[in-house]
Scaffold this motif. Sequence first.
Motif, short mmCIF file in Angstrom:
data_model
loop_
_atom_site.label_atom_id
_atom_site.label_comp_id
_atom_site.label_asym_id
_atom_site.label_seq_id
_atom_site.Cartn_x
_atom_site.Cartn_y
_atom_site.Cartn_z
N GLY A 239 -7.47 3.93 -0.59
CA GLY A 239 -6.53 4.15 -1.95
C GLY A 239 -5.52 3.87 -0.99
N ARG A 240 -5.57 4.62 0.30
CA ARG A 240 -4.65 4.96 1.43
C ARG A 240 -4.65 3.89 2.41
NH1 ARG A 240 -0.44 8.06 0.55
NH2 ARG A 240 -0.08 7.78 2.14
N ASP A 243 -2.87 1.40 0.42
CA ASP A 243 -1.13 1.79 -0.34
C ASP A 243 -0.30 1.69 1.24
OD1 ASP A 243 1.48 3.52 -1.66
OD2 ASP A 243 0.47 4.52 0.96
N SER A 244 -1.35 1.44 2.39
CA SER A 244 -0.04 1.41 3.44
C SER A 244 -0.51 0.19 3.98
CB SER A 244 -1.13 2.10 5.02
OG SER A 244 -1.57 3.78 4.29
N ILE A 247 2.87 -1.29 1.71
CA ILE A 247 3.71 -0.61 2.85
C ILE A 247 4.20 -1.37 3.46
CG2 ILE A 247 4.90 1.56 3.85
CD1 ILE A 247 4.93 1.67 0.82
N ASN A 274 1.74 5.71 7.66
CA ASN A 274 1.72 5.80 6.47
C ASN A 274 0.99 6.22 5.81
OD1 ASN A 274 3.61 4.97 3.79
ND2 ASN A 274 1.66 4.74 2.84
N ASP A 314 7.53 4.84 -1.96
CA ASP A 314 5.86 5.14 -2.30
C ASP A 314 5.04 7.07 -2.84
OD1 ASP A 314 3.05 4.63 -0.83
OD2 ASP A 314 3.83 6.09 0.66
N LEU A 318 4.87 4.13 -5.82
CA LEU A 318 3.37 3.25 -4.87
C LEU A 318 2.42 4.19 -5.41
CD1 LEU A 318 2.78 0.48 -4.66
CD2 LEU A 318 3.49 0.89 -2.34
N GLY A 319 2.42 5.19 -4.41
CA GLY A 319 1.43 6.19 -4.04
C GLY A 319 0.77 6.20 -5.14
N LYS A 321 0.70 5.52 -8.26
CA LYS A 321 0.04 4.33 -9.42
C LYS A 321 -1.45 4.17 -8.18
CE LYS A 321 0.60 0.46 -12.60
NZ LYS A 321 0.18 1.70 -13.60
N ILE A 322 -1.65 4.12 -7.34
CA ILE A 322 -3.07 4.31 -6.89
C ILE A 322 -3.84 4.45 -6.66
CG2 ILE A 322 -3.53 2.96 -4.27
CD1 ILE A 322 -1.47 1.10 -3.98
N LEU A 323 -3.31 5.97 -5.93
CA LEU A 323 -4.44 6.56 -5.90
C LEU A 323 -4.54 7.70 -7.32
CD1 LEU A 323 -3.05 8.48 -2.32
CD2 LEU A 323 -5.17 6.95 -2.86
#
Length: 382
Positions: A239-240, A243-244, A247, A274, A314, A318-319, A321-323
């Motif tokens: 996930g990170r 996300d990164s 971003i 990030n 983020d 966004l964060g 939403k993804i994680l």
Amino acid sequence: MKHNRDFFSRLMWALFKAAALGILLFFALLRVDWLWNGVKVIFGVLMPFIVGGVIAYILKPMCNYLEKQIGRKLPRQATALSVTVTLLLAFMVVGILLLLVIPSLLQSIYTIALMIPGSVQRFSEWLLNVTGDNEVLSNYIQNLSGDLSITLSDWLSGKLVPGLQKIAGSVASGMGSVISFLKNAFMGCIVAIYLLVSRKKFAEQAKKILYSAFSRKWADRILEEVIYADRMFCGFISGRLMDSLIIGVICFVALMILGIPYAMLVSVIVGVTNIIPFFGPFIGAVPSFLLILIADPVKSLIFVVFVVILQQFDGNILGPKILGNVTGLSSFWVLFSILFFGGLFGFVGMLIGVPVFAVIYDVIRKLVYKGLEYRRAQEEGE
């Protein structure tokens, strides 16, 4: 009488083990330097396997997904093809990043070295325009600008060039470290291939060892916690990374639209940092701000405003939403885990602190619930 003798023998055996453990701990503390040197030697020998394990673990989700998709049509070749495709994709991504970052980094360093004197002059002129008619402040800025320009020129000519010569002279002595790093990276890739190909076999062997060493009750509990930790780490890391990546792309597009210099280099810095929750965008913003400040002070202020907006996007949109809520930790414990493990293990601790603490938190939570159930059963029995 027999019961007393059994109790006494168990007590003596427990005391003997406690005394032996205390003696070993005492001598270990006396020889802490020797032990630490031994640990460093062991880690040095095992470094290719550590690197390979990290690479294999990061690539495992992609490999599992590809194996599942390929296995529908080619079940016998699914493992080999999934590992091959995963490694090719990983090498392609790393190669693209290097091709994008290294030329931009070298060009940025060269440009900054040429622009420093002129940038100082432009910055001082900008400050003079801001201060307006204040003669005292204007004279102070002019004097400071002149002194700073002279100092930078002296440093570039007197210290930077000789320093670069010393660095060039010490490259030969540092080749051993470079060769060791390349060796560990190369061997780590080979180890990662073996781990990915045999990951199911190793998992079955580890499971057999677990059930042979513990009772079925405790083996089930340990296996449950290992599965939870694996799900936590895989979800958090993948996930990170996603996300990164998003971003970084958003940052690059926005910087190009805003006309901010060093867009590619800054976007890579912001995207990579990030990965660290909470503090990542601000850690990447500091060197990026300094880079942009030298080229254009006004654009550096625009960049600061943009990073704050990007961090809010983020962190709030966004964060999550993804994680989702992968770790199950509150914001306080996320901050605590980052600061605690970052203080202990540095940058690596900041990366893995959140999932590690999430696993520890889950173990403590289960123990507390078990303790409460035990107390409740005792009270009901009374």
